[in-house]
Design an enzyme around this catalytic site. Structure first.
Site, PDB file in Angstrom:
ATOM      1  N   ILE B 104       4.184  -0.573  -3.294  1.00  0.00           N
ATOM      2  CA  ILE B 104       4.468   0.402  -2.238  1.00  0.00           C
ATOM      3  C   ILE B 104       3.531   0.176  -1.063  1.00  0.00           C
ATOM      4  O   ILE B 104       2.429  -0.327  -1.237  1.00  0.00           O
ATOM      5  CB  ILE B 104       4.356   1.843  -2.804  1.00  0.00           C
ATOM      6  CG1 ILE B 104       4.720   2.895  -1.743  1.00  0.00           C
ATOM      7  CG2 ILE B 104       2.971   2.125  -3.395  1.00  0.00           C
ATOM      8  CD1 ILE B 104       4.989   4.288  -2.314  1.00  0.00           C
ATOM      9  N   CYS B 105       4.014   0.541   0.136  1.00  0.00           N
ATOM     10  CA  CYS B 105       3.176   0.562   1.345  1.00  0.00           C
ATOM     11  C   CYS B 105       2.803  -0.874   1.750  1.00  0.00           C
ATOM     12  O   CYS B 105       3.696  -1.703   1.947  1.00  0.00           O
ATOM     13  CB  CYS B 105       1.968   1.458   1.096  1.00  0.00           C
ATOM     14  SG  CYS B 105       1.192   2.076   2.606  1.00  0.00           S
ATOM     15  N   ALA B 106       1.515  -1.190   1.861  1.00  0.00           N
ATOM     16  CA  ALA B 106       1.124  -2.553   2.231  1.00  0.00           C
ATOM     17  C   ALA B 106       1.096  -3.493   1.025  1.00  0.00           C
ATOM     18  O   ALA B 106       0.962  -4.711   1.193  1.00  0.00           O
ATOM     19  CB  ALA B 106      -0.249  -2.537   2.902  1.00  0.00           C
ATOM     20  N   PHE B 125       5.339  -0.865   4.031  1.00  0.00           N
ATOM     21  CA  PHE B 125       4.834  -0.177   5.213  1.00  0.00           C
ATOM     22  C   PHE B 125       5.261  -0.980   6.441  1.00  0.00           C
ATOM     23  O   PHE B 125       5.151  -2.210   6.433  1.00  0.00           O
ATOM     24  CB  PHE B 125       3.305  -0.077   5.145  1.00  0.00           C
ATOM     25  CG  PHE B 125       2.749   0.872   6.160  1.00  0.00           C
ATOM     26  CD1 PHE B 125       2.921   2.245   6.015  1.00  0.00           C
ATOM     27  CD2 PHE B 125       2.077   0.416   7.282  1.00  0.00           C
ATOM     28  CE1 PHE B 125       2.430   3.136   6.961  1.00  0.00           C
ATOM     29  CE2 PHE B 125       1.575   1.299   8.238  1.00  0.00           C
ATOM     30  CZ  PHE B 125       1.754   2.656   8.074  1.00  0.00           C
TER      31      PHE B 125
END
Ligand code: CU1
Lengths: 186, 186
Positions: B104-106, B125
């Protein structure tokens, strides 16, 4: 803007999402957040077994003034907040100095047991609604409720809204909106 | 249902909301979750300063098989996951045994740096989109993306959706729906 400070009261059985979403969002807004261990500085074992280290003991943390004192939900964490006389003292002192108090999920039962702002409007996790109505509060089903200096909310799924409302109150609506977008909330 | 197991890889600078929302929601669904310290068993200092204790070291945790290996975002946590060869080994071994990997995200930058499933469709992200496209992934702006055994998502504000998708895959859609309602998500 003057530095804003928030103190989150941590006891074993705190709901870790409510603790962490609140601390993280407030810190993103530049608010200085202290996770205060109610019973000391040992790691807290949360409601779903995450282990979090307090930043300070509550006894040390309350030597500094805070703009808001925050009670996370979760069981048995909320029950400990409700049963610990020191929590009542902290909440009364906070209100008498004009500060905010906030609670989410089951934690508003601590307001009831310490007789804080009875008659005010609040919300909570649906499961403790009866207790709060019996204690004399006016119950709302809104996801976040602000009544004077008391802010309440309903559960893990409303924790972002709770935290962003605190940002709106302590910092600005613009900052809350910026964070809402930056974190990719719907 | 057989016991399901998830391993979350923890390094300093992990985004604490992504770690905690994921671990808490999966545990609510009865999944056994291990927060594995990538560099040992010392407390992790997260991206927004929360300090979390790993449940085990990653080296010990990987002696047991897991249904999913989860990479939380946050900086510098995601960069450490991308830079640590051991993470590549764990991801390749997980895929070769037929398990799921999730980020998730970066954190999808770790898939890129370890050359995991290049050409697959993923999200992240927005800030690391360019890196992932250059690395040869097919980029989606959906809030959660499932491509074969790889699940990806976008940030703290999509973490509940990410966790509930994992519950849907590992447990059932009914359980995910029940949790969505019980946690009072919108
Ligand atoms: Cu709760």
């Amino acid at each position: 803007m003057a530095l804003r400070r928030a103190l989150i009261l941590l006891a074993d059985g705190a709901e870790e999402m409510e603790v962490i979403i609140t601390s993280d969002v407030l810190r993103r807004a530049g608010i200085e957040v202290t996770l205060g261990g109610l019973l000391g500085s040992s790691p807290i074992t949360c409601a779903r077994k995450a282990r979090i280290l307090p930043d300070a003991t509550v006894d040390d943390a309350v030597k500094t003034s805070h703009d808001v004192i925050i009670l996370p939900g979760g069981l048995p964490g909320s029950q400990t907040l409700a049963d610990t006389p020191k929590v009542g003292d902290i909440l009364r002192s906070q209100l008498s100095s004009g500060g905010y108090i906030a609670a989410i999920c089951a934690a508003p039962i601590a307001f009831a047991s310490h007789s804080i702002q009875k008659g005010a409007t609040l919300t909570s996790f649906p499961g403790v609604r009866g207790k709060l109505e019996e204690a004399g509060y006016n119950y709302s089903e809104d996801r976040v409720v602000v009544d004077g200096k008391m802010i309440t909310s309903r559960g893990p799924g409303t924790a972002f809204e709770f935290a962003l409302k605190l940002v709106e109150i302590l910092v600005s609506a613009e900052e809350a909106k910026k964070l809402h977008e930056g974190m990719l909330l719907k």
